[in-house]
Design a protein around this motif. Sequence first.
Motif, short mmCIF file in Angstrom:
data_model
loop_
_atom_site.label_atom_id
_atom_site.label_comp_id
_atom_site.label_asym_id
_atom_site.label_seq_id
_atom_site.Cartn_x
_atom_site.Cartn_y
_atom_site.Cartn_z
N ARG A 48 -8.45 2.53 -59.11
CA ARG A 48 -7.78 1.24 -58.85
C ARG A 48 -8.14 0.22 -59.93
O ARG A 48 -7.28 -0.51 -60.40
CB ARG A 48 -8.21 0.74 -57.46
CG ARG A 48 -7.68 -0.61 -57.12
CD ARG A 48 -6.17 -0.59 -56.94
NE ARG A 48 -5.70 -1.90 -56.58
CZ ARG A 48 -4.70 -2.51 -57.19
NH1 ARG A 48 -4.05 -1.91 -58.15
NH2 ARG A 48 -4.32 -3.71 -56.82
N TRP A 49 -9.41 0.17 -60.30
CA TRP A 49 -9.85 -0.83 -61.28
C TRP A 49 -9.18 -0.62 -62.64
O TRP A 49 -8.86 -1.57 -63.33
CB TRP A 49 -11.37 -0.78 -61.41
CG TRP A 49 -11.88 -1.84 -62.31
CD1 TRP A 49 -12.44 -1.67 -63.53
CD2 TRP A 49 -11.88 -3.26 -62.08
NE1 TRP A 49 -12.80 -2.87 -64.07
CE2 TRP A 49 -12.46 -3.87 -63.20
CE3 TRP A 49 -11.44 -4.06 -61.04
CZ2 TRP A 49 -12.61 -5.23 -63.30
CZ3 TRP A 49 -11.61 -5.42 -61.15
CH2 TRP A 49 -12.18 -6.00 -62.27
N CYS A 50 -8.96 0.64 -63.03
CA CYS A 50 -8.33 0.92 -64.33
C CYS A 50 -6.90 0.42 -64.39
O CYS A 50 -6.36 0.21 -65.47
CB CYS A 50 -8.36 2.41 -64.62
SG CYS A 50 -10.00 3.02 -64.92
N LEU A 51 -6.28 0.23 -63.24
CA LEU A 51 -4.91 -0.27 -63.22
C LEU A 51 -4.87 -1.79 -63.13
O LEU A 51 -3.81 -2.39 -63.22
CB LEU A 51 -4.15 0.36 -62.06
CG LEU A 51 -4.06 1.89 -62.14
CD1 LEU A 51 -3.42 2.44 -60.89
CD2 LEU A 51 -3.32 2.33 -63.38
N LEU A 79 -8.04 6.64 -68.39
CA LEU A 79 -9.22 6.51 -67.55
C LEU A 79 -8.84 6.54 -66.07
O LEU A 79 -9.57 7.11 -65.25
CB LEU A 79 -9.97 5.21 -67.88
CG LEU A 79 -11.33 5.01 -67.23
CD1 LEU A 79 -12.28 6.14 -67.59
CD2 LEU A 79 -11.92 3.67 -67.64
N ALA A 80 -7.70 5.98 -65.72
CA ALA A 80 -7.24 6.04 -64.33
C ALA A 80 -6.96 7.49 -63.92
O ALA A 80 -7.29 7.90 -62.81
CB ALA A 80 -5.99 5.18 -64.15
N ALA A 81 -6.38 8.28 -64.83
CA ALA A 81 -6.08 9.68 -64.52
C ALA A 81 -7.35 10.48 -64.30
O ALA A 81 -7.45 11.25 -63.34
CB ALA A 81 -5.26 10.30 -65.65
N VAL A 82 -8.34 10.30 -65.18
CA VAL A 82 -9.57 11.07 -65.02
C VAL A 82 -10.30 10.65 -63.76
O VAL A 82 -10.87 11.49 -63.05
CB VAL A 82 -10.47 10.96 -66.28
CG1 VAL A 82 -11.11 9.61 -66.41
CG2 VAL A 82 -11.55 12.02 -66.25
N ASN A 83 -10.28 9.38 -63.41
CA ASN A 83 -10.92 8.94 -62.18
C ASN A 83 -10.17 9.45 -60.95
O ASN A 83 -10.80 9.79 -59.94
CB ASN A 83 -11.03 7.41 -62.15
CG ASN A 83 -12.15 6.93 -63.01
OD1 ASN A 83 -13.28 7.41 -62.91
ND2 ASN A 83 -11.87 5.97 -63.87
#
Length: 164
Positions: free
Chosen positions: A101-104, A113-117
Motif C-alpha cells: 500500500r505504501w509503495c502506491l 517495489l509494490a509488486a515485490v511486496n
Amino acid sequence: MSTIFRASRPAFRARTFFQQNASKTTRRFQSTESTTANAAPESWMQRFWKSEKGPKTVHFWAPMMKWGLVLVGVSDFARPAESLSLTQNAALTTTGIIWTRWCLIIKPKNYLLAAVNFFLGCVGVIQCSRIFMHHQAQKKLAEEVSEAKEAVKEAKDAIKHKSS
C-alpha cells in the motif's frame, strides 16, 4: 540589540551569486530551433538509465534485493510445515501488505517495489496458512489419539469385568 541581529542576517529574498547569474543567462546562447527535434530519440535503455526509478537509485535496487526474500519464501514451500516459523512468516506477511500500500502512496510511485511486496505478502499468507493447517491437523490427531486411548481403556475395563 535588534539592529545588530538584523544586520547579521541576509536580506529576506537575497539570492546567492550563482543564482543571480544563472537567472540572467537563461536561454542566452540557445538557437531558436528546438534541440530535441534534431536529437535522436532515446532508446528504452537510455530512458531507463536516466529515470528517477532507474538502476542508479534505491528505487530500483531495493526491490531487486527484496526479491531474494520472495525466492527464499517460495523455496520454503518444500519444507515441512512443522519446521516453519509462524512469527517470521507473519512478519513477512505484514511487511508485504503494509509496504504494498505504501509503495502506491509515495512519490514517485514505485510499482516494482509494490509488486515485490505484494508477492512477499502472498508467500507469507501461503506459509502462514500451511502452518495453521499443520497445527489444526496436530490438534485433530491428538484428539483422535486421546479418543483411541479412552476406547482401549474402556475395552480393558470390559474384559476385566467379564473375567471376574
